[in-house]
Design a protein around this motif. Structure first.
Motif, PDB file in Angstrom:
ATOM      1  N   GLU A 198     111.490   1.625 -51.975  1.00  0.00           N
ATOM      2  CA  GLU A 198     112.263   2.795 -52.435  1.00  0.00           C
ATOM      3  C   GLU A 198     113.764   2.509 -52.322  1.00  0.00           C
ATOM      4  OE1 GLU A 198     111.631   6.165 -49.770  1.00  0.00           O
ATOM      5  OE2 GLU A 198     113.733   6.726 -49.991  1.00  0.00           O
ATOM      6  N   ASN A 199     114.168   1.979 -51.178  1.00  0.00           N
ATOM      7  CA  ASN A 199     115.592   1.758 -50.954  1.00  0.00           C
ATOM      8  C   ASN A 199     116.128   0.606 -51.808  1.00  0.00           C
ATOM      9  OD1 ASN A 199     118.080   0.756 -48.988  1.00  0.00           O
ATOM     10  ND2 ASN A 199     117.745   2.973 -48.967  1.00  0.00           N
ATOM     11  N   ARG A 200     115.290  -0.385 -52.051  1.00  0.00           N
ATOM     12  CA  ARG A 200     115.711  -1.472 -52.947  1.00  0.00           C
ATOM     13  C   ARG A 200     115.940  -0.945 -54.364  1.00  0.00           C
ATOM     14  NH1 ARG A 200     114.688  -6.755 -51.735  1.00  0.00           N
ATOM     15  NH2 ARG A 200     115.867  -7.023 -53.673  1.00  0.00           N
ATOM     16  N   ILE A 201     115.065  -0.032 -54.800  1.00  0.00           N
ATOM     17  CA  ILE A 201     115.239   0.572 -56.136  1.00  0.00           C
ATOM     18  C   ILE A 201     116.543   1.364 -56.168  1.00  0.00           C
ATOM     19  CG2 ILE A 201     114.260   2.128 -57.871  1.00  0.00           C
ATOM     20  CD1 ILE A 201     111.509   1.731 -56.499  1.00  0.00           C
ATOM     21  N   GLN A 202     116.767   2.149 -55.122  1.00  0.00           N
ATOM     22  CA  GLN A 202     117.990   2.956 -55.061  1.00  0.00           C
ATOM     23  C   GLN A 202     119.234   2.069 -55.140  1.00  0.00           C
ATOM     24  OE1 GLN A 202     116.652   6.073 -55.795  1.00  0.00           O
ATOM     25  NE2 GLN A 202     118.324   6.805 -54.523  1.00  0.00           N
ATOM     26  N   GLU A 203     119.167   0.951 -54.437  1.00  0.00           N
ATOM     27  CA  GLU A 203     120.303   0.027 -54.457  1.00  0.00           C
ATOM     28  C   GLU A 203     120.554  -0.512 -55.865  1.00  0.00           C
ATOM     29  OE1 GLU A 203     120.277  -3.116 -51.482  1.00  0.00           O
ATOM     30  OE2 GLU A 203     121.524  -4.383 -52.761  1.00  0.00           O
ATOM     31  N   GLU A 204     119.458  -0.934 -56.542  1.00  0.00           N
ATOM     32  CA  GLU A 204     119.605  -1.489 -57.889  1.00  0.00           C
ATOM     33  C   GLU A 204     120.157  -0.447 -58.869  1.00  0.00           C
ATOM     34  OE1 GLU A 204     118.994  -4.618 -59.128  1.00  0.00           O
ATOM     35  OE2 GLU A 204     118.624  -5.265 -57.055  1.00  0.00           O
ATOM     36  N   VAL A 205     119.642   0.772 -58.785  1.00  0.00           N
ATOM     37  CA  VAL A 205     119.956   1.757 -59.829  1.00  0.00           C
ATOM     38  C   VAL A 205     121.181   2.602 -59.480  1.00  0.00           C
ATOM     39  CG1 VAL A 205     119.041   3.693 -61.187  1.00  0.00           C
ATOM     40  CG2 VAL A 205     117.540   1.785 -60.583  1.00  0.00           C
ATOM     41  N   TYR A 206     121.370   2.939 -58.210  1.00  0.00           N
ATOM     42  CA  TYR A 206     122.465   3.844 -57.836  1.00  0.00           C
ATOM     43  C   TYR A 206     123.538   3.171 -56.971  1.00  0.00           C
ATOM     44  CZ  TYR A 206     119.275   7.149 -59.881  1.00  0.00           C
ATOM     45  OH  TYR A 206     118.441   7.783 -60.762  1.00  0.00           O
ATOM     46  N   SER A 239     111.862   7.333 -56.586  1.00  0.00           N
ATOM     47  CA  SER A 239     111.790   5.897 -56.298  1.00  0.00           C
ATOM     48  C   SER A 239     110.672   5.621 -55.293  1.00  0.00           C
ATOM     49  CB  SER A 239     113.124   5.396 -55.737  1.00  0.00           C
ATOM     50  OG  SER A 239     114.148   5.588 -56.689  1.00  0.00           O
ATOM     51  N   HIS A 240     110.551   6.500 -54.319  1.00  0.00           N
ATOM     52  CA  HIS A 240     109.515   6.339 -53.299  1.00  0.00           C
ATOM     53  C   HIS A 240     108.110   6.437 -53.914  1.00  0.00           C
ATOM     54  CE1 HIS A 240     107.813   6.810 -49.174  1.00  0.00           C
ATOM     55  NE2 HIS A 240     106.889   7.495 -49.852  1.00  0.00           N
ATOM     56  N   GLU A 241     107.857   7.515 -54.620  1.00  0.00           N
ATOM     57  CA  GLU A 241     106.506   7.715 -55.172  1.00  0.00           C
ATOM     58  C   GLU A 241     106.169   6.631 -56.186  1.00  0.00           C
ATOM     59  OE1 GLU A 241     104.973   9.549 -53.333  1.00  0.00           O
ATOM     60  OE2 GLU A 241     106.594  10.762 -52.506  1.00  0.00           O
ATOM     61  N   LEU A 242     107.159   6.236 -56.971  1.00  0.00           N
ATOM     62  CA  LEU A 242     106.944   5.155 -57.932  1.00  0.00           C
ATOM     63  C   LEU A 242     106.599   3.851 -57.212  1.00  0.00           C
ATOM     64  CD1 LEU A 242     107.148   3.810 -60.748  1.00  0.00           C
ATOM     65  CD2 LEU A 242     109.611   3.571 -60.310  1.00  0.00           C
ATOM     66  N   ALA A 243     107.298   3.568 -56.114  1.00  0.00           N
ATOM     67  CA  ALA A 243     107.044   2.334 -55.356  1.00  0.00           C
ATOM     68  C   ALA A 243     105.583   2.271 -54.895  1.00  0.00           C
ATOM     69  CB  ALA A 243     107.992   2.242 -54.159  1.00  0.00           C
ATOM     70  N   HIS A 244     104.988   3.428 -54.639  1.00  0.00           N
ATOM     71  CA  HIS A 244     103.576   3.449 -54.242  1.00  0.00           C
ATOM     72  C   HIS A 244     102.651   2.888 -55.328  1.00  0.00           C
ATOM     73  CE1 HIS A 244     103.371   5.301 -50.312  1.00  0.00           C
ATOM     74  NE2 HIS A 244     104.024   6.393 -50.671  1.00  0.00           N
ATOM     75  N   SER A 245     103.129   2.816 -56.563  1.00  0.00           N
ATOM     76  CA  SER A 245     102.291   2.213 -57.612  1.00  0.00           C
ATOM     77  C   SER A 245     101.991   0.759 -57.276  1.00  0.00           C
ATOM     78  CB  SER A 245     102.975   2.298 -58.982  1.00  0.00           C
ATOM     79  OG  SER A 245     103.260   3.637 -59.300  1.00  0.00           O
ATOM     80  N   TRP A 246     102.811   0.162 -56.410  1.00  0.00           N
ATOM     81  CA  TRP A 246     102.560  -1.173 -55.888  1.00  0.00           C
ATOM     82  C   TRP A 246     101.999  -1.050 -54.470  1.00  0.00           C
ATOM     83  CZ3 TRP A 246     105.954   0.056 -59.591  1.00  0.00           C
ATOM     84  CH2 TRP A 246     106.110  -0.816 -60.672  1.00  0.00           C
ATOM     85  N   LEU A 275     113.884   3.278 -63.486  1.00  0.00           N
ATOM     86  CA  LEU A 275     113.331   2.997 -62.159  1.00  0.00           C
ATOM     87  C   LEU A 275     112.108   2.097 -62.284  1.00  0.00           C
ATOM     88  CD1 LEU A 275     113.477   6.569 -60.463  1.00  0.00           C
ATOM     89  CD2 LEU A 275     115.205   4.762 -60.379  1.00  0.00           C
ATOM     90  N   VAL A 276     111.244   2.417 -63.256  1.00  0.00           N
ATOM     91  CA  VAL A 276     110.029   1.608 -63.440  1.00  0.00           C
ATOM     92  C   VAL A 276     110.409   0.170 -63.790  1.00  0.00           C
ATOM     93  CG1 VAL A 276     107.831   1.381 -64.657  1.00  0.00           C
ATOM     94  CG2 VAL A 276     108.777   3.660 -64.262  1.00  0.00           C
ATOM     95  N   GLU A 277     111.361   0.024 -64.724  1.00  0.00           N
ATOM     96  CA  GLU A 277     111.795  -1.327 -65.115  1.00  0.00           C
ATOM     97  C   GLU A 277     112.347  -2.090 -63.909  1.00  0.00           C
ATOM     98  OE1 GLU A 277     114.652  -0.507 -68.175  1.00  0.00           O
ATOM     99  OE2 GLU A 277     113.096   0.172 -69.581  1.00  0.00           O
TER     100      GLU A 277
END
Ligand code: BES
Ligand code: ZN
Length: 585
Positions: free
Chosen positions: A309-317, A278-285, A224-226
């Protein structure tokens, strides 16, 4: 437009600003108090001015700068706490405050051993957002004021302390955050915590008995971080860890830098609720790197984060997973828009005179994310991704208002694509109630399939179950509940998201075979997302208000002070009016 003045802080950072905070705290589980000192480093912009801090229920013992300083603690405001003003002599650039916290500090929860997963050791955790940092340290508690901090924590030796900072390799109990952050991101937890790594810079803290299932559930964290890095630029905080809290944690997650705090209720066994990470990680930005300057700008934190968050979900899942989550989110948003008064449907919300925690509705999250989604669609993904990356770069480590964000969006995006820009009215999105007619609406084939009925339910995932339960024709009768339960054993599901939905229906339909599970649920889970609707539904049901009060009285010791306030407001208010002036029960 309103300037950036923060109505939720007494501080006057334009006169004297706190730039660093050095804490030395003893953790006393017996008396439920933190005791110690805060050494604040000051920047004196107005040499004649005192330093003004926020506090709530703190016992201030002395203030010194080599010698004792004169200070004044103002009256207690029910929302803001008390102003602490300290007179400064010429040349004083730091103050040492000796203090202790109240056992009822709004930002701390002290748990008895039986309220933890392991049941052997006590547990303490902080929750500083929105304005609760002031209940455990004297500080300029405004998201527009950023500080670096360090801390030394003295806790019982069998327990481990964790903070939203880097741990000193030479001393387990010393911490250092050398990037400037707002006070609401200062965090502390103390408990019987074990650690296990996930990837090169990721890992999990949890009680020993929770750690194995957490490691499986959140195995994708490094990926997720990557993923966010590949979309929007480098992760700037070094390590990214998760801390799994006891079930009384009042939120799903909290984006404390370096260590996200997480409810154990998202450990579903099948990674189906990982969007929370994904949501909490996105807050790092969006949030921790670029921060809302005041709580009325909260949509800059949560709307941007919900989109990412949703963009991360799309990429990973995958795209289908991301679409299902969008569709379910949209239903929640539509429900709140239908229920709320107009002023609470506005992104740039007026929270004057109110507790900023009341601004935490689906509006800043989902309406905010839809605005970003519309920009993505209008300008195209590559252009919009590039824009977001430059936004984080440009505003890194600063706190910005809605006006500043809009100015940047206009300059860097709208003005560059004048033709496309005609499709978008920022003003309508940000300053008007409801949703613009052009707001994009996601569709999910996987969710649409659910309409075929539960004969195919064997293969349904969490989101499909939620879709099914939420769209069942109301009222759902007792007989139908019974049939569903006999067939799918919903009362016994271990998935909290589905369970909460099911229990809500059970209350609504008077389906008493679920009573025991409801009781068990309310007495073991403190996550407000679930408590609020369940207590509200109980209150509405026949004879339910009394039931709710009895249950609440029993469950109250488990609930966080913030959750207690929220539930009491709901139970004791004649009618729950969202955004109603706060009434103390
Ligand atoms: N920062 C919020 C939690 C928060 C907001 C705490 C306002 C106090 C005041 C966090 O990032 C969050 O949004 N958590 C959500 C989960 C998310 C997936 C929607 C939650 O706790 O439900
Ligand atoms: Zn959030």
């Amino acid at each position: 437009m309103n300037s950036g003045r923060d109505v939720h802080s007494f501080s006057e950072p334009w006169r004297v600003r706190v730039v660093h905070c050095s804490l030395e705290l003893d953790v006393d589980f017996e008396s439920r108090q933190l005791r110690g000192t805060a050494l604040l480093t000051l920047e004196r912009l107005d040499p004649a001015a005192p330093v003004v801090l926020d506090t709530r229920d703190l016992n201030i013992q002395e203030v010194t700068a080599g010698e004792p300083l004169t200070f004044a603690l103002g009256p207690r405001d029910p929302i803001l706490g008390a102003r602490l003003s300290i007179d400064l002599s010429a040349g004083t650039d730091s103050v040492l405050i000796r203090y202790s916290t109240s056992p009822k500090a709004s930002g701390l929860q002290w748990l008895e051993p039986h309220q933890t997963a392991g049941k052997e050791h006590p547990f303490l955790f902080s929750q500083s957002q929105s304005i609760h940092a002031r209940s455990w340290m004297p500080i300029q508690d405004s998201p527009g004021v950023r500080v670096t901090y360090d801390a030394r924590i003295k806790a019982p030796s069998e327990l481990r302390a964790i903070m939203s900072a880097q741990r000193d390799p030479a001393d387990e109990n010393s911490f250092k955050m050398d990037l400037p952050i707002p006070a609401y991101l200062i965090a502390l937890a103390v408990g019987a915590l074990e650690y296990a790594p996930l990837g090169p810079r990721t890992g999990i803290y949890a009680e020993a008995c929770v750690l194995p299932s957490a490691l499986r559930e959140f195995a994708d964290t490094e990926k997720l971080v990557e993923t966010v890095e590949s979309l929007y630029g480098p992760y700037r905080w070094g390590r990214y860890e998760l801390l799994i809290l006891p079930p009384s944690f009042p939120f799903g997650g909290m984006e404390n830098p370096i260590v996200t705090f997480v409810t154990p209720t998202v450990i579903a066994g099948d990674k189906s609720l990982v969007s929370l990470i994904s949501h909490e990680l996105a807050h790092s930005w969006s949030g921790n790197l670029v921060t809302n300057a005041t709580w009325r700008d909260f949509w800059l934190n949560e709307g941007f984060t919900t989109y990412i968050e949703n963009r991360i979900q799309e990429e990973v899942y995958g795209r289908e997973q991301a679409l299902m989550e969008q569709v379910l989110d949209r239903r929640e948003l539509d429900r709140e828009i239908a229920e709320f008064g107009e002023r609470d449907q506005i992104l740039h919300i007026d929270l004057a005179g109110r507790d900023p925690d009341e601004g935490c509705t689906r509006i800043p999250y989902i309406k905010g994310a839809l605005l970003l989604r519309q920009m993505e669609m209008v300008f195209g993904r590559p252009a919009f991704d590039h824009f977001l990356g430059s936004y984080f770069e440009h505003f890194a480590f600063s706190s910005i208002t809605t006006a500043e964000a809009l100015e940047y969006i206009r300059r860097e995006l709208l003005d560059r694509y004048p033709n496309e820009s005609r499709a978008i009215s920022l003003h309508e999105w940000v300053f008007e109630p409801d949703l613009p007619a052009c707001a994009p609406r996601a569709r999910s084939e996987a969710l649409e399939k659910v309409a075929d009925g539960p004969d195919h339910a064997a293969g349904w995932n969490t989101q499909q179950w939620l879709e099914y339960l939420q769209t069942l024709k109301r009222p759902v009768g007792w007989e139908q509940m019974k049939q569903l339960d006999d067939r799918f054993h919903l009362t016994r599901t271990g998935n909290y998201e589905i369970l909460a939905e099911w229990l809500l229906m059970a209350i609504e339909s008077g389906y008493e075979p679920a009573d025991e599970r409801l009781h068990e649920f309310l007495l073991s889970v403190g996550r407000m997302k679930y408590l609020r609707p369940l207590y509200a539904q109980l209150k509405k049901s026949p004879g339910g208000r009394e039931k709710a009060l009895v249950l609440y009285r029993e469950a109250k010791p488990l609930y966080h002070p913030i959750a207690q306030t929220a539930i009491e407001r709901l139970l004791f208010l004649e009618q729950e009016v969202p955004g109603e002036q706060r009434i103390d029960p």
